[in-house]
Design a protein around this motif. Structure first.
Motif, PDB file in Angstrom:
ATOM      1  N   LEU A 170      26.216  33.460 -32.584  1.00 23.25           N
ATOM      2  CA  LEU A 170      25.374  33.340 -33.769  1.00 23.25           C
ATOM      3  C   LEU A 170      26.190  33.581 -35.045  1.00 23.25           C
ATOM      4  O   LEU A 170      25.985  32.900 -36.059  1.00 23.25           O
ATOM      5  CB  LEU A 170      24.212  34.335 -33.685  1.00 23.25           C
ATOM      6  CG  LEU A 170      23.145  34.236 -34.782  1.00 23.25           C
ATOM      7  CD1 LEU A 170      22.498  32.864 -34.787  1.00 23.25           C
ATOM      8  CD2 LEU A 170      22.097  35.325 -34.605  1.00 23.25           C
ATOM      9  N   ARG A 171      27.120  34.525 -34.979  1.00 29.36           N
ATOM     10  CA  ARG A 171      27.990  34.773 -36.134  1.00 29.36           C
ATOM     11  C   ARG A 171      28.923  33.592 -36.395  1.00 29.36           C
ATOM     12  O   ARG A 171      29.302  33.335 -37.543  1.00 29.36           O
ATOM     13  CB  ARG A 171      28.801  36.046 -35.904  1.00 29.36           C
ATOM     14  CG  ARG A 171      27.975  37.329 -35.896  1.00 29.36           C
ATOM     15  CD  ARG A 171      28.847  38.564 -35.940  1.00 29.36           C
ATOM     16  NE  ARG A 171      29.632  38.715 -34.723  1.00 29.36           N
ATOM     17  CZ  ARG A 171      29.217  39.387 -33.650  1.00 29.36           C
ATOM     18  NH1 ARG A 171      28.016  39.957 -33.649  1.00 29.36           N
ATOM     19  NH2 ARG A 171      29.987  39.493 -32.578  1.00 29.36           N
ATOM     20  N   LEU A 172      29.269  32.879 -35.340  1.00 29.55           N
ATOM     21  CA  LEU A 172      30.166  31.729 -35.477  1.00 29.55           C
ATOM     22  C   LEU A 172      29.418  30.447 -35.833  1.00 29.55           C
ATOM     23  O   LEU A 172      30.053  29.429 -36.130  1.00 29.55           O
ATOM     24  CB  LEU A 172      30.926  31.508 -34.160  1.00 29.55           C
ATOM     25  CG  LEU A 172      32.001  32.526 -33.792  1.00 29.55           C
ATOM     26  CD1 LEU A 172      32.409  32.344 -32.332  1.00 29.55           C
ATOM     27  CD2 LEU A 172      33.208  32.384 -34.702  1.00 29.55           C
ATOM     28  N   TRP A 173      28.086  30.496 -35.789  1.00 33.00           N
ATOM     29  CA  TRP A 173      27.306  29.267 -35.931  1.00 33.00           C
ATOM     30  C   TRP A 173      27.622  28.464 -37.194  1.00 33.00           C
ATOM     31  O   TRP A 173      27.803  27.234 -37.104  1.00 33.00           O
ATOM     32  CB  TRP A 173      25.807  29.584 -35.882  1.00 33.00           C
ATOM     33  CG  TRP A 173      24.969  28.331 -35.984  1.00 33.00           C
ATOM     34  CD1 TRP A 173      24.574  27.519 -34.974  1.00 33.00           C
ATOM     35  CD2 TRP A 173      24.458  27.745 -37.187  1.00 33.00           C
ATOM     36  NE1 TRP A 173      23.843  26.459 -35.456  1.00 33.00           N
ATOM     37  CE2 TRP A 173      23.757  26.571 -36.812  1.00 33.00           C
ATOM     38  CE3 TRP A 173      24.525  28.094 -38.540  1.00 33.00           C
ATOM     39  CZ2 TRP A 173      23.128  25.758 -37.753  1.00 33.00           C
ATOM     40  CZ3 TRP A 173      23.899  27.279 -39.487  1.00 33.00           C
ATOM     41  CH2 TRP A 173      23.206  26.125 -39.084  1.00 33.00           C
ATOM     42  N   PRO A 174      27.714  29.061 -38.396  1.00 35.53           N
ATOM     43  CA  PRO A 174      27.951  28.222 -39.585  1.00 35.53           C
ATOM     44  C   PRO A 174      29.227  27.392 -39.494  1.00 35.53           C
ATOM     45  O   PRO A 174      29.212  26.180 -39.743  1.00 35.53           O
ATOM     46  CB  PRO A 174      28.012  29.245 -40.730  1.00 35.53           C
ATOM     47  CG  PRO A 174      27.234  30.418 -40.231  1.00 35.53           C
ATOM     48  CD  PRO A 174      27.527  30.480 -38.770  1.00 35.53           C
ATOM     49  N   SER A 175      30.328  28.039 -39.125  1.00 36.59           N
ATOM     50  CA  SER A 175      31.597  27.305 -39.057  1.00 36.59           C
ATOM     51  C   SER A 175      31.622  26.348 -37.870  1.00 36.59           C
ATOM     52  O   SER A 175      32.164  25.236 -37.970  1.00 36.59           O
ATOM     53  CB  SER A 175      32.772  28.287 -38.987  1.00 36.59           C
ATOM     54  OG  SER A 175      32.638  29.173 -37.891  1.00 36.59           O
ATOM     55  N   PHE A 176      31.025  26.745 -36.752  1.00 44.11           N
ATOM     56  CA  PHE A 176      30.992  25.878 -35.574  1.00 44.11           C
ATOM     57  C   PHE A 176      30.123  24.648 -35.842  1.00 44.11           C
ATOM     58  O   PHE A 176      30.468  23.528 -35.434  1.00 44.11           O
ATOM     59  CB  PHE A 176      30.476  26.643 -34.357  1.00 44.11           C
ATOM     60  CG  PHE A 176      30.854  26.030 -33.038  1.00 44.11           C
ATOM     61  CD1 PHE A 176      30.452  24.752 -32.700  1.00 44.11           C
ATOM     62  CD2 PHE A 176      31.613  26.744 -32.128  1.00 44.11           C
ATOM     63  CE1 PHE A 176      30.802  24.184 -31.478  1.00 44.11           C
ATOM     64  CE2 PHE A 176      31.974  26.188 -30.898  1.00 44.11           C
ATOM     65  CZ  PHE A 176      31.561  24.905 -30.581  1.00 44.11           C
ATOM     66  N   ALA A 177      28.982  24.844 -36.504  1.00 44.03           N
ATOM     67  CA  ALA A 177      28.105  23.723 -36.820  1.00 44.03           C
ATOM     68  C   ALA A 177      28.805  22.737 -37.752  1.00 44.03           C
ATOM     69  O   ALA A 177      28.688  21.517 -37.585  1.00 44.03           O
ATOM     70  CB  ALA A 177      26.808  24.225 -37.460  1.00 44.03           C
ATOM     71  N   LEU A 178      29.556  23.257 -38.728  1.00 42.95           N
ATOM     72  CA  LEU A 178      30.318  22.390 -39.621  1.00 42.95           C
ATOM     73  C   LEU A 178      31.367  21.615 -38.843  1.00 42.95           C
ATOM     74  O   LEU A 178      31.539  20.406 -39.033  1.00 42.95           O
ATOM     75  CB  LEU A 178      30.966  23.211 -40.729  1.00 42.95           C
ATOM     76  CG  LEU A 178      31.875  22.449 -41.700  1.00 42.95           C
ATOM     77  CD1 LEU A 178      31.121  21.324 -42.395  1.00 42.95           C
ATOM     78  CD2 LEU A 178      32.484  23.405 -42.722  1.00 42.95           C
ATOM     79  N   LEU A 179      32.079  22.312 -37.954  1.00 38.39           N
ATOM     80  CA  LEU A 179      33.094  21.654 -37.131  1.00 38.39           C
ATOM     81  C   LEU A 179      32.467  20.581 -36.250  1.00 38.39           C
ATOM     82  O   LEU A 179      32.988  19.454 -36.165  1.00 38.39           O
ATOM     83  CB  LEU A 179      33.802  22.693 -36.261  1.00 38.39           C
ATOM     84  CG  LEU A 179      34.788  22.136 -35.224  1.00 38.39           C
ATOM     85  CD1 LEU A 179      35.976  21.496 -35.916  1.00 38.39           C
ATOM     86  CD2 LEU A 179      35.244  23.237 -34.272  1.00 38.39           C
ATOM     87  N   ALA A 180      31.365  20.909 -35.599  1.00 35.54           N
ATOM     88  CA  ALA A 180      30.697  19.942 -34.726  1.00 35.54           C
ATOM     89  C   ALA A 180      30.215  18.731 -35.518  1.00 35.54           C
ATOM     90  O   ALA A 180      30.314  17.586 -35.047  1.00 35.54           O
ATOM     91  CB  ALA A 180      29.522  20.606 -34.010  1.00 35.54           C
ATOM     92  N   GLY A 181      29.714  18.972 -36.727  1.00 39.64           N
ATOM     93  CA  GLY A 181      29.269  17.870 -37.566  1.00 39.64           C
ATOM     94  C   GLY A 181      30.421  16.958 -37.966  1.00 39.64           C
ATOM     95  O   GLY A 181      30.316  15.729 -37.891  1.00 39.64           O
ATOM     96  N   LEU A 182      31.529  17.549 -38.379  1.00 41.97           N
ATOM     97  CA  LEU A 182      32.706  16.759 -38.769  1.00 41.97           C
ATOM     98  C   LEU A 182      33.248  15.970 -37.584  1.00 41.97           C
ATOM     99  O   LEU A 182      33.606  14.790 -37.723  1.00 41.97           O
ATOM    100  CB  LEU A 182      33.789  17.682 -39.323  1.00 41.97           C
ATOM    101  CG  LEU A 182      33.495  18.357 -40.668  1.00 41.97           C
ATOM    102  CD1 LEU A 182      34.586  19.373 -41.000  1.00 41.97           C
ATOM    103  CD2 LEU A 182      33.379  17.321 -41.779  1.00 41.97           C
TER     104      LEU A 182
END
Length: 220
Positions: A90-102
């Motif tokens: 959950l703490r990693l979600w913002p950066s992981f979501a951005l990475l997954a989107g890119l």
């Protein structure tokens, strides 16, 4: 490197930790499937693809990051609790979501040109998630490093990815073109969740490749 050995070792781990992986990831996969069904019922046309991608970004980073953390802990002899892994993801979600989107946008753009550029990008960016979760790299750094780290490992990675994903893509296509499944919400949900859960095996395989690659010098 022997691709069959990597697949065999990864399957051994996946099958022997199946219950723990299911407890960790399956509830989120089911929630993701339910949300995607709602999106499909509410949105039609070209915009449906965009909304499906956005809906997937809510859950995919959570269970993928949790699984990567689980793989790392188990490979070091640890027995992590599911709630601790999910809290970390959950703490990693913002950066992981951005990475997954890119990553998704890049692969879709490549696939829109020809299939081969999409597959090439899928392989070259495959290590980015592990670099973000395990090494703490920012999304763009993870993408750039994955490009370099995959040098010399392209063909083994491609063979592993296609060996796992191609049958699942065919299964998804069969389900979408079979009226008795496509028109039945429960059957469609079961097939979708089964496919997404089995795709987690590719995460295990790529983690194995990532760990092997990390012990060798990078080919520029």
């Amino acid at each position: 490197m022997n691709v069959l050995s990597v697949l065999r070792d990864s399957w051994y781990f996946f099958s022997h930790n199946l219950a723990a992986i299911a407890r960790l990831c399956l509830p989120l996969i089911v929630l993701e499937g339910l949300l995607l069904q709602q999106v499909d019922s509410l949105v039609t046309g070209e915009s449906a693809t965009i909304w499906r991608l956005l809906a997937g970004l809510l859950f995919y980073p959570l269970y993928s990051a949790a699984l990567i953390l689980f793989l790392d802990a188990r490979s070091n002899g640890g027995t992590p609790r599911a709630r601790d892994l999910l809290a970390a993801s959950l703490r990693l979600w913002p950066s992981f979501a951005l990475l997954a989107g890119l990553t998704t946008v890049a692969i879709l753009l490549g696939a829109s040109l020809l299939v081969l550029p999409g597959l090439w990008l899928m392989v070259k960016l495959a290590f980015a998630e592990y670099l973000l979760v395990l090494r703490g790299l920012q999304p763009l750094q993870a993408l750039q490093t994955s490009f370099r780290l995959s040098n010399g490992y392209f063909w083994p990675m491609l063979a592993c990815i296609l060996g796992i994903m191609l049958p699942l893509w065919l299964l998804d296509g069969w389900g979408q073109n079979t009226p008795s499944i496509a028109d039945d919400p429960l059957a469609s949900l079961l097939l979708d969740c089964t496919s997404r859960f089995l795709q987690l095996f590719s995460t295990v395989v790529l983690f194995r490749l990532f760990m092997l690659r990390s012990t060798q010098p990078v080919v520029e």
